[in-house]
Scaffold this motif. Structure first.
Motif, PDB file in Angstrom:
ATOM      1  N   GLU A  52       0.841  -1.180   0.000  1.00  0.00           N
ATOM      2  CA  GLU A  52       0.000   0.000   0.000  1.00  0.00           C
ATOM      3  C   GLU A  52       0.891   1.250   0.000  1.00  0.00           C
ATOM      4  O   GLU A  52       1.950   1.274   0.623  1.00  0.00           O
ATOM      5  N   GLU A  53       0.463   2.277  -0.689  1.00  0.00           N
ATOM      6  CA  GLU A  53       1.270   3.502  -0.781  1.00  0.00           C
ATOM      7  C   GLU A  53       1.586   4.084   0.596  1.00  0.00           C
ATOM      8  O   GLU A  53       2.691   4.566   0.856  1.00  0.00           O
ATOM      9  N   LYS A  55      -4.613  -4.945  -5.202  1.00  0.00           N
ATOM     10  CA  LYS A  55      -5.668  -3.945  -5.390  1.00  0.00           C
ATOM     11  C   LYS A  55      -6.878  -4.581  -6.058  1.00  0.00           C
ATOM     12  O   LYS A  55      -8.029  -4.345  -5.650  1.00  0.00           O
ATOM     13  N   THR A  75      -5.668  -0.254  -1.625  1.00  0.00           N
ATOM     14  CA  THR A  75      -6.366   0.731  -2.460  1.00  0.00           C
ATOM     15  C   THR A  75      -5.427   1.493  -3.380  1.00  0.00           C
ATOM     16  O   THR A  75      -5.794   1.852  -4.495  1.00  0.00           O
ATOM     17  N   ARG A  76      -4.196   1.755  -2.908  1.00  0.00           N
ATOM     18  CA  ARG A  76      -3.243   2.509  -3.720  1.00  0.00           C
ATOM     19  C   ARG A  76      -1.935   1.707  -3.814  1.00  0.00           C
ATOM     20  O   ARG A  76      -1.068   1.816  -2.939  1.00  0.00           O
TER      21      ARG A  76
END
Length: 218
Positions: A16-17, A62, A68-69
Motif C-alpha cells: 500500500e502507498e 488492489k 487501495t493505492r
C-alpha cells in the motif's frame, strides 16, 4: 568460507502507498510478515532486482480488494549470513531439518503440515507454503536455541544465526507454448535481521538519455 554474501542487492516490496511512505519516513519501523504460509519463513519480503514483479503483485492485491493505492518500495540489502536455497549446501541443510521436524511430529503424533493451493489458481502452484514455512521456522528456532545454550554455558558461540533467507521460485504458466520459462518466476529474499536493510527508497522512473553518435568524432 563462502557463507557470507558480500554484495549488496536491490530489493522491491509491493505494498500500500501509505506503507511505503511510512517506511520512507520512519525506516526503523520494519514490517515483518508472520503468516503460517510464508514461502521463506518469517521476515520482511522483497523481490530481488524485480521492480515489475513487485508492481504486479501490488496491483493484484488492489484487484482483490486488499489494498487501495498500490506502490513499490525499494531497498538496499546486504544479505549477510544467508540461508540461500540457490546454493546446494542449504538445500541439504533444510532436508536435514525436515527429517528432524518429521521425526518430532511422528513422536508427538502431530500431523505434518502440507502446502496447499489457493482457490482459482489454474496452475496449482501450492501458493500456501505451510509446510515449507513450518520447516524453515523450525530450522531457525533450532539454530537460535543452540546459540542461546552455548552463550549461556560458555559465554560465546560458534553457531551462526541466519540474517536472511533466499530462494528461486517458478510460478505461473509457461511464458509461451512449450516453454521451460514461467511467467512469474522470481528470486525472493526474506530479511530476518533488520540491520541487513541499509535503506529504503522510492524507485525512480527511467528517463530518456541521449546517446552520443561516436561516428561524428572519428
Amino acid at each position: 568460507m563462502y557463507d557470507i554474501r558480500p554484495n549488496f542487492i536491490i530489493g522491491f516490496h509491493g505494498c500500500e502507498e501509505s506503507v511505503r511512505d511510512k517506511l520512507i519516513n520512519r525506516p526503523n519501523e520494519i514490517i515483518n510478515s508472520n503468516k503460517p504460509y510464508d514461502w521463506l519463513g518469517h521476515g520482511m519480503y522483497f523481490w530481488e532486482n524485480n521492480y515489475t514483479r513487485a508492481q504486479f503483485w501490488a496491483e493484484e492485491k488492489k484487484n482483490n480488494g486488499k489494498i487501495t493505492r498500490p506502490a513499490v518500495l525499494g531497498a538496499v540489502i546486504h544479505l549477510g549470513y544467508c540461508c540461500d536455497f540457490l546454493d546446494s549446501k542449504y538445500i541439504r541443510l533444510i532436508q536435514h531439518y525436515y527429517n528432524s521436524y518429521k521425526d518430532l511430529s511422528d513422536l508427538t503424533g502431530d500431523e505434518l503440515p502440507k502446502n496447499k493451493d489457493v482457490p482459482n489458481d489454474a496452475h496449482n502452484d501450492k501458493l500456501l507454503r505451510i509446510l515449507d514455512c513450518a520447516v524453515i521456522e523450525y530450522m531457525h528456532k533450532s539454530i537460535s536455541d543452540t546459540w542461546e545454550k552455548e552463550i549461556e554455558a560458555v559465554g560465546n558461540s560458534l553457531t551462526k544465526v541466519f540474517d536472511t533467507t533466499r530462494g528461486v521460485f517458478t510460478e505461473g504458466g509457461p511464458a509461451f507454448e512449450g516453454a521451460g520459462l514461467f511467467e512469474k518466476s522470481h528470486i525472493q529474499v526474506c530479511v530476518r535481521n533488520p540491520n541487513c536493510i541499509k535503506g529504503f527508497f522510492i524507485p525512480r522512473e527511467e528517463v530518456e538519455f541521449p546517446q552520443v553518435d561516436s561516428t561524428k568524432y572519428v
